[in-house]
Design a protein around this motif. Structure first.
Motif, PDB file in Angstrom:
ATOM      1  N   GLU A   7      45.514  25.339  38.999  1.00 55.26           N
ATOM      2  CA  GLU A   7      44.115  24.826  38.924  1.00 55.26           C
ATOM      3  C   GLU A   7      43.396  26.372  38.548  1.00 55.26           C
ATOM      4  OE1 GLU A   7      41.582  23.573  42.347  1.00 55.26           O
ATOM      5  OE2 GLU A   7      43.246  22.627  42.425  1.00 55.26           O
ATOM      6  N   PRO A   8      42.754  26.459  37.770  1.00 56.88           N
ATOM      7  CA  PRO A   8      41.880  27.688  37.449  1.00 56.88           C
ATOM      8  C   PRO A   8      40.796  27.935  38.745  1.00 56.88           C
ATOM      9  CG  PRO A   8      41.165  25.863  35.777  1.00 56.88           C
ATOM     10  CD  PRO A   8      42.039  25.577  36.593  1.00 56.88           C
ATOM     11  N   LEU A   9      40.581  29.238  39.175  1.00 59.33           N
ATOM     12  CA  LEU A   9      39.941  29.499  40.051  1.00 59.33           C
ATOM     13  C   LEU A   9      38.108  29.309  39.763  1.00 59.33           C
ATOM     14  CD1 LEU A   9      41.315  32.902  41.359  1.00 59.33           C
ATOM     15  CD2 LEU A   9      41.385  30.750  42.370  1.00 59.33           C
ATOM     16  N   ASP A  10      37.548  28.410  40.769  1.00 57.08           N
ATOM     17  CA  ASP A  10      36.182  28.067  40.243  1.00 57.08           C
ATOM     18  C   ASP A  10      35.025  29.270  40.417  1.00 57.08           C
ATOM     19  OD1 ASP A  10      34.300  25.980  40.392  1.00 57.08           O
ATOM     20  OD2 ASP A  10      33.274  27.043  41.918  1.00 57.08           O
ATOM     21  N   ALA A  11      34.936  29.762  38.944  1.00 54.08           N
ATOM     22  CA  ALA A  11      34.014  30.916  38.749  1.00 54.08           C
ATOM     23  C   ALA A  11      32.827  30.958  39.395  1.00 54.08           C
ATOM     24  CB  ALA A  11      33.974  31.164  37.213  1.00 54.08           C
ATOM     25  N   ARG A  12      32.010  29.735  39.323  1.00 48.37           N
ATOM     26  CA  ARG A  12      30.778  29.543  39.936  1.00 48.37           C
ATOM     27  C   ARG A  12      30.822  29.841  41.341  1.00 48.37           C
ATOM     28  NH1 ARG A  12      28.280  25.874  42.681  1.00 48.37           N
ATOM     29  NH2 ARG A  12      26.124  25.637  42.779  1.00 48.37           N
ATOM     30  N   SER A  13      31.785  29.440  42.136  1.00 53.57           N
ATOM     31  CA  SER A  13      31.743  29.709  43.601  1.00 53.57           C
ATOM     32  C   SER A  13      31.803  31.122  43.669  1.00 53.57           C
ATOM     33  CB  SER A  13      32.598  28.851  44.094  1.00 53.57           C
ATOM     34  OG  SER A  13      32.545  27.383  44.000  1.00 53.57           O
ATOM     35  N   ILE A  14      32.920  31.724  43.010  1.00 51.06           N
ATOM     36  CA  ILE A  14      33.008  33.182  43.102  1.00 51.06           C
ATOM     37  C   ILE A  14      31.765  34.158  42.909  1.00 51.06           C
ATOM     38  CG2 ILE A  14      34.558  35.087  42.195  1.00 51.06           C
ATOM     39  CD1 ILE A  14      36.839  33.166  41.586  1.00 51.06           C
ATOM     40  N   LYS A  15      30.939  33.514  41.901  1.00 49.66           N
ATOM     41  CA  LYS A  15      29.892  34.117  41.371  1.00 49.66           C
ATOM     42  C   LYS A  15      28.839  34.221  42.527  1.00 49.66           C
ATOM     43  CE  LYS A  15      26.462  34.618  37.750  1.00 49.66           C
ATOM     44  NZ  LYS A  15      25.997  33.903  36.609  1.00 49.66           N
ATOM     45  N   SER A  16      28.750  32.849  43.291  1.00 52.17           N
ATOM     46  CA  SER A  16      27.679  32.874  44.253  1.00 52.17           C
ATOM     47  C   SER A  16      27.982  33.722  45.586  1.00 52.17           C
ATOM     48  CB  SER A  16      27.823  31.271  44.513  1.00 52.17           C
ATOM     49  OG  SER A  16      27.209  30.508  43.708  1.00 52.17           O
TER      50      SER A  16
END
Length: 972
Positions: A97-106
């Protein structure tokens, strides 16, 4: 799985991508990579949820759990991750599954914000260090370094702790290797890899451990072969080879050959399994096709569908024939039957299609003749519509007016022509209306005279003229030639008006601008009245008028570019002056005040002296802890070295012993000049008894031994060698001497025992149990031994302290540092062991060292250190905040709602000092010393005298004690 193992997995995946054929181990790699991505996403979503709930500290703690989350994401998001996902999709492997970009950005946003110098993390670190909890200290430091990568002290401390932790773990690993405890070795390897992702690969203990690990993995590989688990063997084969290459581990010839055989066996098994899987897959696909409704009844399918289905089934049959396996009879019979039905129906539909084609050809010929007649008329009208549309697009009004009447009376059958006629008529009407409006506008402007223009708003007339010219230009060319649209009369009046108005405006601008500059210059340095002065208000009004003159929309009335640029420069400096002055009138915080000083330096309306003084203040260190540290211990050493190390009450000795400390400790403990020297009286010379008063003392390394009436030993005779310490082997029969039998230890031996250096380390645990500052106090109090010995011993103790001055409490004891320098100046650094026995040195050096010890005897290093450490601990969390500043002309300007008894700031020497004290009778402040102009002033929110009293009580000192007189808070 730790970061090292994950990194190895990613490298394997990258290697697999470089090969065209799928490798057998890719299935396991895909499963592990997919699981890691799912785990990382779970942690990311948890962190994001905590961040959304404003629980930042908890989110950071979760992110730093091993393996650190952002490090894990960096490894998983490797360069070829998309290519790997595509390969997994093609080969029917687990897709991550793709890594959650929003959580990484936060999470990245939280790390990028950094931390303040007074964050609780620093206090947590200090507590961990004082409790000797290195694991907690490293965890906190890692978080500090991630949040504040510019903290060089934290980076250095983290490096030291990690090196210490790694050394301890490698030592434990070496013990397990010697004990041949392979299970423990494997567990310790995994633990070290999880905690220390990088370390020297050439470490011998680590290389031996990896060799043992390879042997264990090889045995596991053999077990997989015996259990016929070929699919799991690829990962072990790859891991063993990778470890052997990375750490130069050589397998025996037999083991290497067996590994090759196991690999060949596993690859053959994988090939056989792949062929069987392909055969089963094709059979399954064929069975699904035959079981579906698409082939029954086949008579309802179209001709092309019948051909396509025949092609699909034939392809599946050919694929199955490539395998050397037998197709089940029932499946083969069903396939042959369906293929036969398809061929029969294809033949029937091809015959029916040929018959229908002949009938359709005859009917089509008749329809074609009728359509040709209708098409001719349609094309004629279409051509007319195209011509009319072209006239509209080219805006030929006159031609359109002539063409519309000739077409409108005809019978129109084309909808396109009818629509084009309507469009052309509407366009003609709108154009004539626009032309009439322009004629009216031109007439209004032409009616203006010179007097009318002089009393009007030129900006408004200019905009009306520009709008009208734009509207005229938008008319078709054959309409613009109307003589009623000429503006010539107006243009003559307008140009005449501009020729007079332009110079008048320039003169007005220059006059107003000169007045504004004159008023600003007249205010000289910053004005700090309670509000804007009369001059400021007038300048604001002038600025508004000048702005209106500059921003004219009429080009001929615009001010010269150079003058306009000068005004903009003036306005920028004026706005800087206004904002700076407003900030200086009522500074809200230290940050706002320092920002005002920075702006002051860029403004040309402040004096050179003010600019220079403001630059001096801006260059000073305003860190809250550093300011308080300078009030605790002047000189900056506390702020520079401790970085907020003001945790709970310390014992002033470390919990463990470092190698450098151990070497220096053993040097003193084993010094034979201290512990093995015995004193004897020589009573015979040339076998002649010495008379009373002529007997003198000699020194022996160890007791003098009597064997067969002979006295033997290593003896130093100070009379024979008064300038050099020279122990010689002595036999009294040869030397014709005799020594009294009553030997005794030297006074320095008993002094060493008295000061308690031998009790520095607990004999049971090997840990420190006494502070060196306490031992130094005892050295200073000792009076029986040679002052040269005491100076030598003190320098050796200072050398041990140098390894870790903070842990030994040296940072809290300025008296020890000053006394040490005095010893160095007196030459104590040149003293060697045993110098206290040499007469010439005792005579030349003894008195001055004795005077030194007499002068320092009144100061207790331990009490002084305890006082400063306690005071720092109490003031660490104290509120020491901005209270105002000192204006060069108006003096103290406060930003306090309530009066504070003492205000601290920078004196003329640039040092923090007490500048003002509250005068209860005058309800104002009395100046204690000359401040540095523009110096900010600070105050404690609570009474710091109580903190001083508590520190004195903890140290057992009176507030008037000389050893703490240098503390500004005490002196005040």
């Amino acid at each position: 799985m730790n970061l090292i193992q994950i990194g190895r997995e990613v490298r394997k995946m990258t290697e697999c991508l470089s090969r065209a054929q799928m490798e057998p181990e890719e299935a396991k790699l895909a499963k592990e990579y997919s699981d890691l991505c799912a785990l990382a996403n779970q942690r990311l979503l948890q962190c994001a949820s905590m961040i959304d709930a404003a629980d930042i500290h908890q989110a950071l703690q979760l992110a730093e759990v091993r393996p650190p989350l952002l490090d894990l994401v960096t490894l998983l998001a490797f360069k070829q991750a998309d290519e790997w996902c595509a390969r997994c999709r093609t080969n029917h492997l687990p897709i991550p599954e793709p890594l959650d970009a929003r959580s990484i950005k936060s999470l990245n946003a939280i790390y990028s914000k950094g931390i303040a110098a007074n964050t609780p993390l620093y206090k947590n670190y200090r507590e961990a260090m004082m409790q000797n909890d290195d694991a907690k200290a490293m965890a906190v430091l890692r978080m500090i370094v991630r949040l504040n990568p510019g903290d060089s002290n934290a980076i250095q401390e983290l490096k030291k702790l990690e090196e210490k932790d790694l050394a301890a773990r490698l030592h434990g690993l070496g013990v397990s290797i010697q004990a041949a405890d392979q299970k423990a070795v494997l567990e310790q390897i995994q633990e070290i890899e999880s905690l220390a992702p990088t370390f020297p690969k050439d470490n011998e203990i680590w290389r031996k451990a990896q060799a043992i690990r390879c042997k264990i993995l090889f045995r596991e590989l053999q077990e997989l072969r015996r259990e016929d688990l070929w699919a799991d063997s690829f990962a072990l084969l790859s891991q063993i080879r990778q470890l052997c290459a990375e750490f130069s581990v050589e397998l025996t010839g037999h083991s290497s050959q067996e590994m090759s055989e196991i690999e060949q066996w596993a690859r053959q098994q994988a090939k056989n399994q792949a062929e069987q899987d392909n055969f089963n897959r094709i059979m399954g696909e064929l069975g699904i096709l035959l079981d579906s409704d698409r082939f029954g009844p086949v008579s309802k399918l179209g001709l092309e569908d019948l051909k396509q289905e025949t092609k699909i089934l034939g392809s599946k049959r050919r694929e199955l024939d490539q395998f050397a396996q037998t197709i089940p009879p029932d499946l083969e019979n069903r396939l042959n039957q369906v293929l036969q039905d398809l061929r029969v129906n294809i033949h029937k539909q091809q015959t029916r299609k040929a018959r229908m084609f002949r009938l359709g050809l005859a009917a089509g010929t008749m329809v074609l003749i009728a359509s040709a007649l209708i098409c001719f008329e349609w094309r004629r009208e279409t051509g007319m519509a195209t011509a009319l549309q072209s006239l509209v697009e080219s805006r030929q009004i006159t031609t359109i007016e002539k063409l519309i009447p000739s077409v409108s009376h005809q019978h129109v059958i084309s909808p396109r022509l009818a629509k084009t006629l309507q469009t052309a008529g509407d366009y003609l009407k709108q154009t004539r209306q626009a032309a009439e409006q322009c004629v009216q506008g031109v007439a209004q402007l032409n009616a203006y005279s010179n007097n009318d223009l002089a009393g009007s708003d030129p900006e408004q007339i200019y905009r009306r003229r520009a709008d009208l010219l734009k509207e005229i230009k938008a008319l078709p060319a054959d309409v613009q030639i109307d003589p009623r649209l000429s503006l010539s009369p107006f243009e003559n009046h307008w140009n005449s008006f501009l020729a007079q108005e332009g110079p008048q405006r320039s003169a007005k601008f220059n006059k107003l601008f000169a007045e504004a500059k004159s008023r600003v210059q007249s205010m000289a340095d910053s004005s700090l009245s309670d509000g804007p002065s009369e001059d400021e208000q007038k300048i604001i009004a002038l600025e508004s008028m000048l702005e209106g003159l500059i921003n004219s929309a009429v080009p001929a009335l615009q001010i010269d570019r150079t003058a306009a640029d000068n005004f903009h420069t003036f306005r920028e400096e004026w706005e800087t002056w206004r904002s700076t002055t407003a900030s200086l009138r009522a500074p809200e915080s230290l940050a706002a005040y320092l920002n005002a000083l920075r702006r002051l330096q860029t403004c040309g309306y402040f004096s050179t002296k003010s600019v220079s003084t403001a630059a001096t203040i801006a260059s000073l260190d305003m860190d809250a802890w550093h300011l308080k540290a300078s009030l605790i211990l002047p000189g900056g050493e506390l702020a520079k070295l401790t970085n907020h190390n003001t945790a709970e009450k310390a014992a002033f000795y470390p919990a463990d012993m470092r190698p450098a400390e151990k070497d220096r400790y053993l040097e003193l403990r084993d010094d034979e000049q201290i512990h093995q020297v015995w004193l004897y009286n020589m009573d015979k010379d040339h076998f002649t008894p010495l008379t009373a008063g002529r007997e003198y003392t000699v020194y022996s390394i160890g007791p003098i031994v009597t064997k067969a009436n002979k006295q033997l030993g290593r003896v130093y005779d100070p009379v024979a060698s008064p300038d050099d310490l020279n122990f010689k082997n002595v036999s009294n029969y040869i030397d014709e001497t005799h020594f009294k039998e009553e030997g005794r230890h030297a006074l320095e031996y008993w002094a060493y025992e008295k000061i308690g250096f031998g009790n520095l380390i607990d004999s049971q645990t090997g840990a420190y149990q006494t502070a060196l500052l306490e031992i130094l106090d005892r050295v200073n109090q000792e009076t029986n031994s040679s002052p040269l010995f005491r100076a030598f011993l003190a320098m050796k103790l200072y050398n041990i302290i140098d390894v870790r001055p903070v842990e030994w409490g040296y940072i809290w004891c300025p008296a020890a540092a000053a006394d040490r320098q005095r010893l160095v100046d007196l030459g104590a650094g040149r003293l060697q062991s045993g110098n206290w026995y040499v007469p010439s040195l005792i005579q030349s050096e003894g008195d001055r060292f004795e005077k030194y010890f007499e002068s320092v005897r009144a100061t207790s290093y331990m009490k002084q250190a305890r006082f400063y450490q306690t005071l720092a601990q109490r003031l660490d969390s104290a509120d020491f905040s901005f209270a105002g500043y000192v204006h060069p002309d108006r003096g103290l300007i406060t930003a306090l709602k309530a009066k504070s008894t003492s205000l601290w700031g920078f004196g003329k020497n640039g040092k923090l000092a007490l500048l003002y004290k509250l005068n209860p009778q005058a309800t104002g402040y009395d100046r204690e010393q000359t401040p540095l102009p523009f110096s900010p002033v600070f105050c404690f929110a609570q009474d710091y005298h109580l903190d001083v009293e508590q520190a004195c009580e903890a140290a057992g000192l009176e507030r008037t004690a000389p050893s703490i007189a240098a503390c500004p808070l005490v002196a005040e």
